[in-house]
Design a protein around this motif. Structure first.
Motif, PDB file in Angstrom:
ATOM      1  N   ASP A 144      -1.899  15.338 -37.756  1.00  0.00           N
ATOM      2  CA  ASP A 144      -1.279  14.026 -37.756  1.00  0.00           C
ATOM      3  C   ASP A 144      -1.551  13.343 -39.095  1.00  0.00           C
ATOM      4  O   ASP A 144      -2.212  13.904 -39.987  1.00  0.00           O
ATOM      5  CB  ASP A 144      -1.784  13.182 -36.587  1.00  0.00           C
ATOM      6  CG  ASP A 144      -3.278  12.939 -36.645  1.00  0.00           C
ATOM      7  OD1 ASP A 144      -3.886  13.181 -37.711  1.00  0.00           O
ATOM      8  OD2 ASP A 144      -3.870  12.516 -35.627  1.00  0.00           O
ATOM      9  N   THR A 145      -1.047  12.145 -39.204  1.00  0.00           N
ATOM     10  CA  THR A 145      -1.111  11.454 -40.490  1.00  0.00           C
ATOM     11  C   THR A 145      -2.551  11.271 -40.971  1.00  0.00           C
ATOM     12  O   THR A 145      -2.868  11.487 -42.152  1.00  0.00           O
ATOM     13  CB  THR A 145      -0.436  10.085 -40.384  1.00  0.00           C
ATOM     14  OG1 THR A 145       0.896  10.249 -39.888  1.00  0.00           O
ATOM     15  CG2 THR A 145      -0.397   9.381 -41.721  1.00  0.00           C
ATOM     16  N   ASN A 146      -3.444  10.882 -40.071  1.00  0.00           N
ATOM     17  CA  ASN A 146      -4.842  10.643 -40.460  1.00  0.00           C
ATOM     18  C   ASN A 146      -5.505  11.935 -40.931  1.00  0.00           C
ATOM     19  O   ASN A 146      -6.142  11.975 -41.992  1.00  0.00           O
ATOM     20  CB  ASN A 146      -5.608  10.040 -39.280  1.00  0.00           C
ATOM     21  CG  ASN A 146      -7.053   9.748 -39.635  1.00  0.00           C
ATOM     22  OD1 ASN A 146      -7.343   8.871 -40.437  1.00  0.00           O
ATOM     23  ND2 ASN A 146      -7.962  10.501 -39.045  1.00  0.00           N
ATOM     24  N   ASP A 147      -5.378  13.002 -40.117  1.00  0.00           N
ATOM     25  CA  ASP A 147      -5.996  14.277 -40.484  1.00  0.00           C
ATOM     26  C   ASP A 147      -5.373  14.852 -41.745  1.00  0.00           C
ATOM     27  O   ASP A 147      -6.062  15.477 -42.566  1.00  0.00           O
ATOM     28  CB  ASP A 147      -5.861  15.275 -39.336  1.00  0.00           C
ATOM     29  CG  ASP A 147      -6.707  14.871 -38.133  1.00  0.00           C
ATOM     30  OD1 ASP A 147      -7.641  14.059 -38.320  1.00  0.00           O
ATOM     31  OD2 ASP A 147      -6.442  15.366 -37.019  1.00  0.00           O
ATOM     32  N   LEU A 148      -4.069  14.641 -41.908  1.00  0.00           N
ATOM     33  CA  LEU A 148      -3.412  15.114 -43.124  1.00  0.00           C
ATOM     34  C   LEU A 148      -4.015  14.435 -44.354  1.00  0.00           C
ATOM     35  O   LEU A 148      -4.274  15.091 -45.380  1.00  0.00           O
ATOM     36  CB  LEU A 148      -1.910  14.826 -43.049  1.00  0.00           C
ATOM     37  CG  LEU A 148      -1.097  15.179 -44.305  1.00  0.00           C
ATOM     38  CD1 LEU A 148      -1.129  16.684 -44.554  1.00  0.00           C
ATOM     39  CD2 LEU A 148       0.336  14.679 -44.173  1.00  0.00           C
ATOM     40  N   GLY A 149      -4.250  13.146 -44.238  1.00  0.00           N
ATOM     41  CA  GLY A 149      -4.843  12.418 -45.348  1.00  0.00           C
ATOM     42  C   GLY A 149      -6.222  12.952 -45.709  1.00  0.00           C
ATOM     43  O   GLY A 149      -6.573  13.080 -46.887  1.00  0.00           O
ATOM     44  N   LEU A 150      -7.030  13.281 -44.667  1.00  0.00           N
ATOM     45  CA  LEU A 150      -8.364  13.828 -44.923  1.00  0.00           C
ATOM     46  C   LEU A 150      -8.284  15.193 -45.591  1.00  0.00           C
ATOM     47  O   LEU A 150      -9.034  15.490 -46.535  1.00  0.00           O
ATOM     48  CB  LEU A 150      -9.158  13.913 -43.615  1.00  0.00           C
ATOM     49  CG  LEU A 150      -9.490  12.576 -42.927  1.00  0.00           C
ATOM     50  CD1 LEU A 150     -10.170  12.832 -41.594  1.00  0.00           C
ATOM     51  CD2 LEU A 150     -10.383  11.719 -43.818  1.00  0.00           C
ATOM     52  N   GLN A 151      -7.409  16.041 -45.089  1.00  0.00           N
ATOM     53  CA  GLN A 151      -7.277  17.378 -45.664  1.00  0.00           C
ATOM     54  C   GLN A 151      -6.820  17.324 -47.118  1.00  0.00           C
ATOM     55  O   GLN A 151      -7.337  18.047 -47.974  1.00  0.00           O
ATOM     56  CB  GLN A 151      -6.289  18.200 -44.834  1.00  0.00           C
ATOM     57  CG  GLN A 151      -6.811  18.608 -43.468  1.00  0.00           C
ATOM     58  CD  GLN A 151      -5.815  19.460 -42.717  1.00  0.00           C
ATOM     59  OE1 GLN A 151      -4.744  19.809 -43.245  1.00  0.00           O
ATOM     60  NE2 GLN A 151      -6.154  19.811 -41.474  1.00  0.00           N
ATOM     61  N   LEU A 196     -19.757  12.833 -45.708  1.00  0.00           N
ATOM     62  CA  LEU A 196     -20.005  12.955 -44.270  1.00  0.00           C
ATOM     63  C   LEU A 196     -18.720  12.821 -43.458  1.00  0.00           C
ATOM     64  O   LEU A 196     -18.636  13.315 -42.326  1.00  0.00           O
ATOM     65  CB  LEU A 196     -21.006  11.891 -43.816  1.00  0.00           C
ATOM     66  CG  LEU A 196     -22.466  12.098 -44.258  1.00  0.00           C
ATOM     67  CD1 LEU A 196     -23.285  10.847 -43.987  1.00  0.00           C
ATOM     68  CD2 LEU A 196     -23.074  13.290 -43.523  1.00  0.00           C
ATOM     69  N   SER A 197     -17.706  12.164 -44.022  1.00  0.00           N
ATOM     70  CA  SER A 197     -16.451  11.942 -43.290  1.00  0.00           C
ATOM     71  C   SER A 197     -15.497  13.125 -43.382  1.00  0.00           C
ATOM     72  O   SER A 197     -14.549  13.216 -42.590  1.00  0.00           O
ATOM     73  CB  SER A 197     -15.750  10.684 -43.829  1.00  0.00           C
ATOM     74  OG  SER A 197     -16.578   9.546 -43.698  1.00  0.00           O
ATOM     75  N   LEU A 198     -15.735  14.009 -44.320  1.00  0.00           N
ATOM     76  CA  LEU A 198     -14.798  15.109 -44.564  1.00  0.00           C
ATOM     77  C   LEU A 198     -15.328  16.400 -43.947  1.00  0.00           C
ATOM     78  O   LEU A 198     -16.359  16.929 -44.363  1.00  0.00           O
ATOM     79  CB  LEU A 198     -14.601  15.300 -46.073  1.00  0.00           C
ATOM     80  CG  LEU A 198     -13.969  14.109 -46.809  1.00  0.00           C
ATOM     81  CD1 LEU A 198     -13.998  14.339 -48.316  1.00  0.00           C
ATOM     82  CD2 LEU A 198     -12.543  13.882 -46.326  1.00  0.00           C
ATOM     83  N   GLU A 199     -14.618  16.902 -42.926  1.00  0.00           N
ATOM     84  CA  GLU A 199     -14.991  18.147 -42.272  1.00  0.00           C
ATOM     85  C   GLU A 199     -14.250  19.301 -42.919  1.00  0.00           C
ATOM     86  O   GLU A 199     -13.058  19.208 -43.226  1.00  0.00           O
ATOM     87  CB  GLU A 199     -14.671  18.085 -40.784  1.00  0.00           C
ATOM     88  CG  GLU A 199     -15.480  17.032 -40.039  1.00  0.00           C
ATOM     89  CD  GLU A 199     -15.176  17.024 -38.553  1.00  0.00           C
ATOM     90  OE1 GLU A 199     -14.295  17.805 -38.127  1.00  0.00           O
ATOM     91  OE2 GLU A 199     -15.814  16.234 -37.829  1.00  0.00           O
ATOM     92  N   VAL A 200     -14.976  20.417 -43.099  1.00  0.00           N
ATOM     93  CA  VAL A 200     -14.389  21.565 -43.796  1.00  0.00           C
ATOM     94  C   VAL A 200     -13.993  22.683 -42.840  1.00  0.00           C
ATOM     95  O   VAL A 200     -13.359  23.656 -43.255  1.00  0.00           O
ATOM     96  CB  VAL A 200     -15.370  22.110 -44.856  1.00  0.00           C
ATOM     97  CG1 VAL A 200     -15.607  21.074 -45.941  1.00  0.00           C
ATOM     98  CG2 VAL A 200     -16.695  22.523 -44.207  1.00  0.00           C
TER      99      VAL A 200
END
Length: 763
Positions: A144-151, A196-200
């Protein structure tokens, strides 16, 4: 009528026969507005219009175009931000620490600024693209938009070389703070929060966990390995402990404030493994500042710090306990040297006597070595008890170690039982005069504390019974309450059987007082003897010296008084036998000298000797041999009595030649010229003193004999109860039952078992 239901307003789907929208134009308008949002120019935009653009594209099956278009716009914006904001902030590698610190902060701030900008943009885009996230995302299998932004942030911002610069900047900031410089923690925290906010991966592993924490822990390990060596070589023990604790507090603060709490435990473990574990034993043993010095100087804060640090380590308490044991035993061995010194003095005295020389060294110290030894032990015990309560938080493990160490060095002194009994004897005779009940109680409690450490309690029992008997018979105890209080404490510690015979002594004293009163009432009605008797009738199995009846020929008046009491006693108790223990009695006698009449308190045998001079002239002498023949007193006892009469402070008799010792060639005369300001004089015999080697050897032989009887009785008692037992089980049971009095050796128990088997076979 039912009320109309309220719900979320629905966007009505256009009729199918409505006009088709122009996708190209719609996306052109929407993309233009998205760029305005990314450029922070969204104030004049219409949320409803942008939402309708995205809604229509999804509705008319152009969600893929919308999704990919948004993705492209976000990538373009992130690349621009990286190029314009982050890359220019890369440190230049200047050698000036202050300048370098500033550059690192600028880089971290730049990242946080880009992150905040990106997250703000994605929130606004998420609001516009809600219908896409609800309808298109799941069937298409895309974030989704939020996860896309994080990736996209992860792949376009947190990438080489940006990531390496960021990690290096964070580590450098930590290094600066460890070196004592001041940093802006909030700046570092802002960057760490991004990591800490970015999961790999799907397991939830973050950039922090994958890329920052391992490098941070490795660098911390190298730093604290060198730091441990530096502190050990440059600091004394209190400084080492203080700085080490400060390092622990600083690292905990660091992880709590701007790193992650998940790093706390592995980081603290590094400090334990690199600073404490390899060096704490050396720190404790430092010659001029270690544990012993801290205890001697009452450094309670430093000792508390040592305790806290030791509790952090897996084997830290074992190290502390071992160090405390070594400290106590070392001090105890120094105290025990008193006993060794006394033995050396005794050996020198014997050697001098053998060579016919006079040794000027004073070996007759009486009970002073015992008093000094017990007081020194109590001082050490008080010191460590204070440390235990003040600095070691009454820790049970430490208490066990302290007691074990005290028990070890106390029992290294073979005279410990005798010394403790003499100490109690001295205090119950004269040491408690002028003291309050609380002070008396404190003294008795302290002696019981040392009594607990004695492993051979049967030896103490033997000495204590002898000293108690003399106090009771000679009337030297100043407080019956204190005596009974002491017995109560011994009973609590060692059981009823331990004090049974001692309580029997008190019972005999009470009965004897009633018997003497009845006897005096009886003789008052008849012809009273010249001598007034006060008799103590001792039960033979309760008193330790009842079987030692010293021979002595009594003068007629004394013999008459004794027979008078025997006749009275046998009239009351038929079938009993009385053996007079003359060596244990004392007498008050009026003696007239030339200048004054004095009332002397002397031993019974001393009175027998004095009466030999009653009808002699002032110049008439009696030889030692004549006195021995007239009294039949054994040589050892006779010399002791003559020494008290002729060689002590009050010289009732004069000895020729004058010396401190009594020899068979000496002669004696009555000292009619004796003068003293006191009317009543106590002429005591040689007082209690520490046993010499021969006396100790005799006591030990008697104790060993009693132990054999006790061991035999214990074996028989157990076998009568169990009937059948394995040999090892029997030894274990016997050991367990006898430990309260002494520590039996397994080989001794084995020999007693064999002895009992032999006896049973012959019988």
């Amino acid at each position: 009528m039912a009320a109309p239901r309220r719900g979320r307003p629905k966007i009505m789907v256009p009729r199918k026969h409505g006009p088709e929208i122009d996708i190209a134009k719609t996306w052109e308008e929407l993309s233009k507005n998205i760029r305005e949002i990314q450029n922070h120019n969204a104030a004049n935009l219409s949320f409803e219009e942008n939402h309708r653009y995205a809604y229509n594209m999804v509705l008319y099956k152009h969600g893929e175009i919308l999704y990919n278009g948004v993705r492209t716009l976000v990538i373009e914006n992130l690349d621009t931000l990286a190029r314009d904001e982050i890359v220019p902030a890369f440190p230049t590698g200047m050698k000036d620490p202050n300048m370098q610190n500033d550059e690192e902060e600028l880089l971290l701030k730049a990242l946080r600024k880009v992150w905040d900008d990106h997250r703000s943009n994605m929130v606004r885009l998420g609001q516009i693209l809600k219908y896409m996230d609800r309808t298109y995302i799941k069937p298409a299998g895309v974030p989704d938009t939020n996860d896309l932004g994080l990736q996209l942030f992860l792949s376009h911002i947190i990438c080489s070389p940006i990531k390496e610069h960021l990690v290096s900047a964070i580590l450098n900031q930590v290094r600066h703070e460890r070196d004592g410089d001041v940093i802006h923690r909030s700046t570092v925290k802002g960057c760490v929060d991004v990591f800490l906010s970015l999961e790999v991966d799907r397991d939830g592993t973050t950039v922090y966990k994958r890329d920052l924490e391992p490098v941070f822990l490795k660098e911390s390990q190298d730093f604290y390995e060198m730091e441990g060596e530096r502190l050990l070589n440059s600091c004394d023990a209190p400084q080492f402990l203080r700085l080490a604790e400060e390092r622990f507090e600083a690292e905990q603060s660091r992880t709590n404030h701007y790193l992650s709490s998940q790093t706390t435990q592995p980081l603290l473990q590094i400090l334990k493994d690199r600073i404490l574990t390899p060096h704490i034993d050396t720190v404790i043993s430092k010659e001029n500042s270690g544990l012993d010095v801290m205890i001697d100087n009452n450094k309670f804060d430093d000792l508390s710090r040592l305790f806290r640090l030791c509790r952090m380590m897996s084997k830290g308490m074992q190290v502390l306990q071992s160090a405390l044991k070594r400290s106590i035993i070392r001090r105890g061995k120094a105290i025990n040297h008193i006993s060794l010194g006394d033995d050396l003095a005794e050996a020198e005295e014997n050697e001098a006597k053998t060579k016919g020389k006079s040794n000027t060294r004073n070996t007759n110290l009486g009970i002073q070595p015992a008093i000094t030894w017990v007081q020194d032990v109590l001082e050490v015990k008080d010191k460590f008890d204070l440390v235990w309560t003040t600095s070691f938080q009454n820790n049970r493990e430490v208490e066990i170690a302290l007691n074990d160490a005290f028990g070890t060095f106390v029992n290294l002194n073979e005279k410990c039982s005798e010394f403790i009994s003499l100490f109690i004897d001295d205090h119950l005779k004269r040491g408690i005069k002028g003291k309050s009940e609380l002070e008396v109680e404190a003294i008795l409690d302290k002696t019981i504390t040392i009594f607990r450490f004695i492993s051979e309690k049967d030896v103490f029992e033997r000495y204590y019974k002898g000293h108690l008997a003399k106090r009771l018979l000679y009337g030297r105890s100043v407080s019956d309450d204190a005596e009974h209080n002491m017995l109560t404490k011994l009973k609590v510690e060692s059981g009823v059987q331990f004090t049974q015979k001692m309580e029997g002594m008190f019972n005999d004293m009470r009965i004897s007082a009633d018997t003497t009163k009845s006897y005096l009432e009886h003789v008052s009605k008849t012809t009273a003897p010249e001598i007034e008797l006060n008799v103590t009738v001792m039960t033979s199995n309760a008193w330790p010296m009842a079987s030692n009846s010293a021979a002595c020929i009594l003068p007629p008046q004394m013999d008459k008084a004794c027979k008078s009491f025997e006749q009275f006693y046998h009239s009351k108790h038929s079938g009993r036998r009385l053996d007079w223990q003359l060596a244990l009695g004392n007498a008050d006698v009026h003696v007239r000298f030339k200048d004054k009449l004095h009332e002397l308190n002397v031993s019974t045998m001393a009175l027998v000797i004095l009466l030999l001079f009653e009808h002699l002239g002032d110049d008439e002498k009696l030889a030692y041999i004549d006195i021995r023949e007239a009294t039949r007193i054994e040589d050892v006892e006779l010399k002791r009595q003559l020494q008290s009469l002729a060689c002590a402070k009050f010289k009732i008799l004069l000895k020729y030649p004058a010396s401190r010792n009594v020899d068979p060639e000496d002669t004696f005369t009555f000292n009619s010229n004796f003068s003293c300001s006191m009317r009543k004089i106590k002429v005591g015999t040689v007082s209690n003193k520490v046993e010499n080697k021969e006396e100790r050897k005799e006591t030990r032989e008697r104790v060993e004999e009693e132990r054999r009887y006790q061991t035999d009785a214990c074996i028989v008692r157990i076998m009568k109860d169990r009937k059948h037992m394995k040999h090892n089980d029997l030894i274990t049971q016997v050991t367990a039952q006898l430990t309260s009095k002494f520590l039996p050796e397994p080989m001794v128990i084995k020999k007693r078992i064999e002895h009992l088997i032999e006896v049973s076979l012959f019988n």
